[in-house]
Design a protein around this motif. Sequence first.
Motif, mmCIF file in Angstrom:
data_model
loop_
_atom_site.group_PDB
_atom_site.id
_atom_site.type_symbol
_atom_site.label_atom_id
_atom_site.label_comp_id
_atom_site.label_asym_id
_atom_site.label_seq_id
_atom_site.Cartn_x
_atom_site.Cartn_y
_atom_site.Cartn_z
ATOM 1 N N LEU A 1 24.928 -7.497 71.156
ATOM 2 C CA LEU A 1 23.814 -8.335 70.699
ATOM 3 C C LEU A 1 23.056 -8.877 71.907
ATOM 4 O O LEU A 1 23.665 -9.386 72.852
ATOM 5 N N THR A 2 21.742 -8.764 71.880
ATOM 6 C CA THR A 2 20.911 -9.140 73.030
ATOM 7 C C THR A 2 19.801 -10.084 72.593
ATOM 8 O O THR A 2 19.112 -9.829 71.602
ATOM 9 N N GLU A 3 19.621 -11.156 73.342
ATOM 10 C CA GLU A 3 18.559 -12.119 73.049
ATOM 11 C C GLU A 3 17.302 -11.775 73.842
ATOM 12 O O GLU A 3 17.364 -11.479 75.034
ATOM 13 N N ILE A 4 16.166 -11.806 73.168
ATOM 14 C CA ILE A 4 14.863 -11.619 73.802
ATOM 15 C C ILE A 4 14.165 -12.971 73.747
ATOM 16 O O ILE A 4 13.766 -13.433 72.677
ATOM 17 N N ARG A 5 14.025 -13.592 74.901
ATOM 18 C CA ARG A 5 13.570 -14.982 74.952
ATOM 19 C C ARG A 5 12.101 -15.096 75.310
ATOM 20 O O ARG A 5 11.550 -14.250 76.007
ATOM 21 N N ASN A 6 11.538 -16.187 74.854
ATOM 22 C CA ASN A 6 10.201 -16.561 75.300
ATOM 23 C C ASN A 6 10.339 -17.487 76.519
ATOM 24 O O ASN A 6 11.419 -17.673 77.063
ATOM 25 N N LYS A 7 9.268 -18.080 76.915
ATOM 26 C CA LYS A 7 9.236 -18.925 78.107
ATOM 27 C C LYS A 7 10.195 -20.112 77.983
ATOM 28 O O LYS A 7 10.297 -20.749 76.946
ATOM 29 N N THR A 8 10.914 -20.405 79.077
ATOM 30 C CA THR A 8 11.760 -21.593 79.155
ATOM 31 C C THR A 8 11.351 -22.407 80.375
ATOM 32 O O THR A 8 10.604 -21.938 81.235
ATOM 33 N N LEU A 9 11.864 -23.634 80.448
ATOM 34 C CA LEU A 9 11.599 -24.511 81.587
ATOM 35 C C LEU A 9 12.894 -24.756 82.338
ATOM 36 O O LEU A 9 13.372 -25.891 82.447
ATOM 37 N N LEU A 10 13.493 -23.676 82.817
ATOM 38 C CA LEU A 10 14.768 -23.721 83.534
ATOM 39 C C LEU A 10 15.839 -24.421 82.713
ATOM 40 O O LEU A 10 16.676 -25.166 83.238
ATOM 41 N N ASP A 11 15.810 -24.186 81.398
ATOM 42 C CA ASP A 11 16.826 -24.745 80.519
ATOM 43 C C ASP A 11 17.236 -23.671 79.519
ATOM 44 O O ASP A 11 16.953 -22.490 79.708
ATOM 45 N N ASP A 12 17.887 -24.083 78.435
ATOM 46 C CA ASP A 12 18.392 -23.126 77.449
ATOM 47 C C ASP A 12 17.578 -23.180 76.165
ATOM 48 O O ASP A 12 18.063 -22.787 75.103
ATOM 49 N N THR A 13 16.337 -23.648 76.249
ATOM 50 C CA THR A 13 15.518 -23.808 75.051
ATOM 51 C C THR A 13 14.202 -23.071 75.199
ATOM 52 O O THR A 13 13.250 -23.591 75.811
ATOM 53 N N PRO A 14 14.091 -21.853 74.667
ATOM 54 C CA PRO A 14 12.815 -21.129 74.728
ATOM 55 C C PRO A 14 11.738 -21.857 73.933
ATOM 56 O O PRO A 14 12.006 -22.489 72.904
ATOM 57 N N MET A 15 10.509 -21.780 74.408
ATOM 58 C CA MET A 15 9.395 -22.458 73.775
ATOM 59 C C MET A 15 8.674 -21.516 72.804
ATOM 60 O O MET A 15 8.646 -20.310 73.000
ATOM 61 N N SER A 16 8.106 -22.090 71.770
ATOM 62 C CA SER A 16 7.272 -21.330 70.843
ATOM 63 C C SER A 16 5.820 -21.426 71.285
ATOM 64 O O SER A 16 5.357 -22.493 71.706
ATOM 65 N N ASP A 17 5.092 -20.317 71.187
ATOM 66 C CA ASP A 17 3.686 -20.319 71.587
ATOM 67 C C ASP A 17 2.806 -21.136 70.646
ATOM 68 O O ASP A 17 1.661 -21.427 70.980
ATOM 69 N N ILE A 18 3.323 -21.482 69.471
ATOM 70 C CA ILE A 18 2.498 -22.225 68.515
ATOM 71 C C ILE A 18 2.929 -23.680 68.392
ATOM 72 O O ILE A 18 2.429 -24.399 67.527
ATOM 73 N N ALA A 19 3.855 -24.114 69.259
ATOM 74 C CA ALA A 19 4.324 -25.500 69.170
ATOM 75 C C ALA A 19 3.178 -26.488 69.344
ATOM 76 O O ALA A 19 3.112 -27.516 68.672
ATOM 77 N N GLY A 20 2.253 -26.198 70.260
ATOM 78 C CA GLY A 20 1.130 -27.103 70.480
ATOM 79 C C GLY A 20 -0.051 -26.850 69.574
ATOM 80 O O GLY A 20 -0.956 -27.693 69.471
ATOM 81 N N VAL A 21 -0.061 -25.697 68.912
ATOM 82 C CA VAL A 21 -1.189 -25.355 68.041
ATOM 83 C C VAL A 21 -1.091 -26.080 66.709
ATOM 84 O O VAL A 21 -2.104 -26.419 66.093
ATOM 85 N N ALA A 22 0.140 -26.330 66.259
ATOM 86 C CA ALA A 22 0.339 -26.889 64.924
ATOM 87 C C ALA A 22 -0.384 -28.228 64.742
ATOM 88 O O ALA A 22 -1.029 -28.465 63.724
ATOM 89 N N ALA A 23 -0.279 -29.112 65.745
ATOM 90 C CA ALA A 23 -0.919 -30.428 65.623
ATOM 91 C C ALA A 23 -2.438 -30.302 65.567
ATOM 92 O O ALA A 23 -3.108 -30.991 64.785
ATOM 93 N N LEU A 24 -3.000 -29.414 66.400
ATOM 94 C CA LEU A 24 -4.451 -29.201 66.363
ATOM 95 C C LEU A 24 -4.871 -28.581 65.036
ATOM 96 O O LEU A 24 -5.939 -28.908 64.494
ATOM 97 N N GLN A 25 -4.047 -27.696 64.516
ATOM 98 C CA GLN A 25 -4.355 -27.097 63.218
ATOM 99 C C GLN A 25 -4.346 -28.147 62.116
ATOM 100 O O GLN A 25 -5.202 -28.144 61.224
ATOM 101 N N ASP A 26 -3.381 -29.080 62.176
ATOM 102 C CA ASP A 26 -3.353 -30.169 61.191
ATOM 103 C C ASP A 26 -4.615 -31.022 61.285
ATOM 104 O O ASP A 26 -5.158 -31.469 60.274
#
Length: 474
Positions: free
Chosen positions: A222-247
Amino acid sequence: MVIDITDQDAVFKRVEELARELESRAPGIEEHVKRYQGEGKTLRWASKKFDEYFKNQFAGFGDNWCMPVVDAAAERMKVLGFRAHGEAMGIDQQLQRDWLGSNSDLGSSEAFTMQMAGGRAFSLVHPADSPDKAPSVTWEHPETAIVDTDPVTGIDRDGLVMWRDDKYDFATFYTDSHFVKLKREHGQMRFENTEKMPQNGGWELRDEDQPFQMHHLGEVPLTEIRNKTLLDDTPMSDIAGVAALQDAVNLIWAYLMNALDQASQPARIVANADVPQVPVLDKDGQIIGSQDIELDELLKEKIMFIPGQDARIEEWTAANLEAFSKVISQIVEHIAAQTRTPPHYLVAKMINTAAESLNIAEAGLVSKVKERILYASKGIKKTFRLMAAARGATPQRLDALRAGTIIWDNIQYRSEAQMADVGTKLKSAGFPTEYVVEKLVTDPVEVARVMDMVKRERMMDPFLVAEERMRQGV
């Protein structure tokens, strides 16, 4: 943490640890995936009355900017093949056949979308041997799979895939040498039951005859394909900041539609007149009195009554609603800037736009895709390596694949005129034909096909044939 795979209690305990970690990730991933799908985008109603009048009429209405933000980058991430270290040209033909044969071209495309929407995606090279030794690859949803990676070495230590039916939770636990199939009854996976749950999570073996099965892949399948992280173990979602603007956009849409109903058409006022009344009837249909018309009914007709003498009728003109649309346009521009999404992906206003202007507008997106490819490459390389291991690759070949190169499709769109111009300039600068073809075509299979055409064409030219013979001294 390395466990003894033959220690059943240790395996159950480890599976429960991974299951709880997977469960803790699920809400955030689910929220981002729903945002991408457009769920929860309904208008934020401006008032309770507006909700009462128009809830059904505008049900499901709202802008969804999360999908184009993700798709703009994900649609440009296409794996064309893999080239082992030490090979200067072409691709590994066996890996290419296995990649296409397992439909990984489609599966990886969905995984890249999930990588950017949910922050993670997973590939699973199934360790059970197939009759023809061809690797079987599936691509797993981040709510159902988890991999534990050593933070020092970066090597995957173990992994878990979970799913459920009407009665049971099922799981398969993977290490670099074994896999174990487990199950448990529903309800034990939920956090509210953890206090009563035994330490092993209630897991039991699915196959008592073969409890711990070996595989020969040499790594966790089993292999994980990760998005961007900040030198931690929590990949970021590209839409995390879009949701508030969309609201915010959808809130403004609600105010705008409320204003369209309340202020866009002239409203009338009747001054110094009694409010119209309707008769009140008894059970036999006889008039027994009268009552004023309901205020809500008058408001629906855009009429206001002010009792008094000397009746007259006046009206207010329609309101100017451009302020709402200007704010919405500005927020959409902010979404484009913050996510490096070209404006023409979000707003369809393109008239006679020059090709160079489009290239400039897409420069940010091209850089973003290059970055996302960098994040995904580690997982895709391991997937190719596992596919080779499934066919019994030698240690030397696996080492060459470990340092190999993924061949990606061209991430920058060019018109045929632009491609012809690039090719002409490269050839004029002295670059060989095959290099020019690789730059323009990208796909190694197509490059080989074009070069075969070039060779056949040269063989048909008697002058080129004579020149080649003279060069060889024939």
